[in-house]
Write an enzyme that holds these catalytic residues in place. Structure first.
Site, mmCIF file in Angstrom:
data_model
loop_
_atom_site.group_PDB
_atom_site.id
_atom_site.type_symbol
_atom_site.label_atom_id
_atom_site.label_comp_id
_atom_site.label_asym_id
_atom_site.label_seq_id
_atom_site.Cartn_x
_atom_site.Cartn_y
_atom_site.Cartn_z
ATOM 1 N N HIS A 168 0.884 -0.213 3.066
ATOM 2 C CA HIS A 168 2.242 0.320 3.106
ATOM 3 C C HIS A 168 2.378 1.147 4.375
ATOM 4 O O HIS A 168 1.659 2.133 4.569
ATOM 5 C CB HIS A 168 2.541 1.183 1.881
ATOM 6 C CG HIS A 168 3.947 1.711 1.865
ATOM 7 N ND1 HIS A 168 4.995 1.042 1.255
ATOM 8 C CD2 HIS A 168 4.480 2.843 2.407
ATOM 9 C CE1 HIS A 168 6.098 1.742 1.416
ATOM 10 N NE2 HIS A 168 5.820 2.840 2.111
ATOM 11 N N CYS A 169 3.308 0.749 5.234
ATOM 12 C CA CYS A 169 3.472 1.406 6.531
ATOM 13 C C CYS A 169 4.724 2.276 6.509
ATOM 14 O O CYS A 169 5.846 1.747 6.465
ATOM 15 C CB CYS A 169 3.568 0.365 7.644
ATOM 16 S SG CYS A 169 3.692 1.096 9.297
#
Length: 367
Positions: A168-169
């Protein structure tokens, strides 16, 4: 006469999707709820490039070549396009099981494991799956009520299972998975080139200025006279190491056909030294599969229309629908039924009509 038309509110599937995502443009745009760092990314890219185009590009285009701002604009547009494509797309979210499907899976698990004695811990819910002569474990997700496909994982931030989950960025405001990983890689690659390009030509700009007034004089007047240049140099200098390093790391993962999640967990490099079943053993083939392979469609059907039963409203019957479309007249009067009784006799029960009287009978009656 006015006709009343009843319009039903259409409920799209994205309005009822579980998880912690936000949707825009009637479900076409899908992002995580935490978007603050994504806005910071946009601000840094747009701000740095705006200062570069407004101040240094004009001088460099005259002194060196007009191709400098053109190539910078191409890198900027490509970076922004891949960033928005990564942020606004479905990363590969797997739908959760319906109640009937979840109940069937529970029954199947109980039939396989048998009754667990009270006080004992139930066995882990795992299925074995074979890929390229390698056993891969499919783990059960207690939130989504499904056995996750290979390489899928549950994102704790978005609260969804994502196919081929990478990470998850927060910088792009979305998960990175099977459907947007190539765009994420192209984004960090193009951003690295753009950062190097702007940083290099800022140095060239200072060098050209120092040829006229001297290097020391240029450094003295740069922070005060040219604050945009100082801001650009600082942003590019601190961004360069992180973005270029991240691009190198993901290039290594693409060459091995591996994800960030698998690398952190040590799925294929741990003590067991299990061979990666997804790698083709060839860097070119791995890169072609990850970056050039067919892109699977989204399985969420975000803009699909929910049935009325699922959206919480009852569908009107045919009689109700036809009645609502008729003009509303005055209510019937009840007392008319007493004054004018309705003739309910059938044609067979009615007496035959009397024949008309002849002229002779009429004259005799008058006498």
């Amino acid at each position: 006469m006015s006709v009343m038309v009843v319009r039903k509110k259409v409920t799209r599937k994205w309005e009822k999707l579980p998880g912690r995502n936000t949707f825009c443009c009637d479900g076409r745009v899908m992002m995580a709820r935490q978007k603050g760092i994504f806005y910071l990314t946009l601000f840094l890219i747009l701000g740095t490039c705006t200062l570069f185009f407004a101040f240094e590009c004009r001088y460099l285009a005259v002194q060196l070549s007009p191709a400098i701002p053109v190539f910078a604009a191409m890198l900027f547009l490509f970076s922004m396009a891949t960033l928005l494509r990564t942020s606004f797309s479905d990363p590969g979210v797997i739908p959760r099981a319906l109640p009937d499907e979840a109940a069937f899976i529970e029954m199947e698990i109980e039939a396989t494991n048998g009754a667990v004695p009270q006080g004992q811990r139930p066995p882990p819910r795992i299925k074995n799956f074979q890929i390229n002569n390698q056993i891969v474990k499919l783990k059960y997700c207690y939130t989504c009520k499904i056995f996750r496909p290979p390489r899928a994982s549950h994102c704790s931030i978005c609260d969804n299972c994502v196919e081929r989950f990478d990470h998850h960025c927060p910088w792009v405001g979305n998960c990175v998975g099977k459907r947007n990983y190539r765009y994420f890689y192209l984004f960090i690659l193009s951003l690295s080139l753009l950062t190097i390009y702007v940083f290099a030509f800022n140095i060239v700009y200072v060098a050209l200025k120092s040829l006229k007034i001297g290097f020391l004089e240029t450094l003295k007047e740069t922070p005060g006279t040219y604050p945009p240049l100082a801001v650009e140099v600082l942003i590019c200098f601190f961004t360069l190491w992180s973005v270029v390093g991240l691009t190198g790391f993901h290039t290594f993962l693409v060459a091995l056909n591996q994800t960030t999640n698998e690398d952190i967990k040590g799925s294929w490099t741990g003590k067991n030294r299990v061979q990666n079943p997804y790698s083709h053993g060839n860097i070119v083939k791995n890169c072609c599969e990850v970056l050039c392979g067919p892109l699977p469609p989204s399985v969420l059907d975000r803009r699909g229309i929910l049935p009325l039963e699922e959206s919480g409203s009852r569908p009107p019957s045919t009689q109700e629908a036809s009645t609502s479309l008729l003009p509303q007249g005055p209510a019937p009067i009840d007392h008319l039924s007493n004054e004018m009784p309705e003739d309910t006799s059938t044609p067979e029960e009615m007496p035959p009509p009397e024949p008309p009287e002849s002229p002779q009978e009429v004259m005799e009656a008058e006498k």
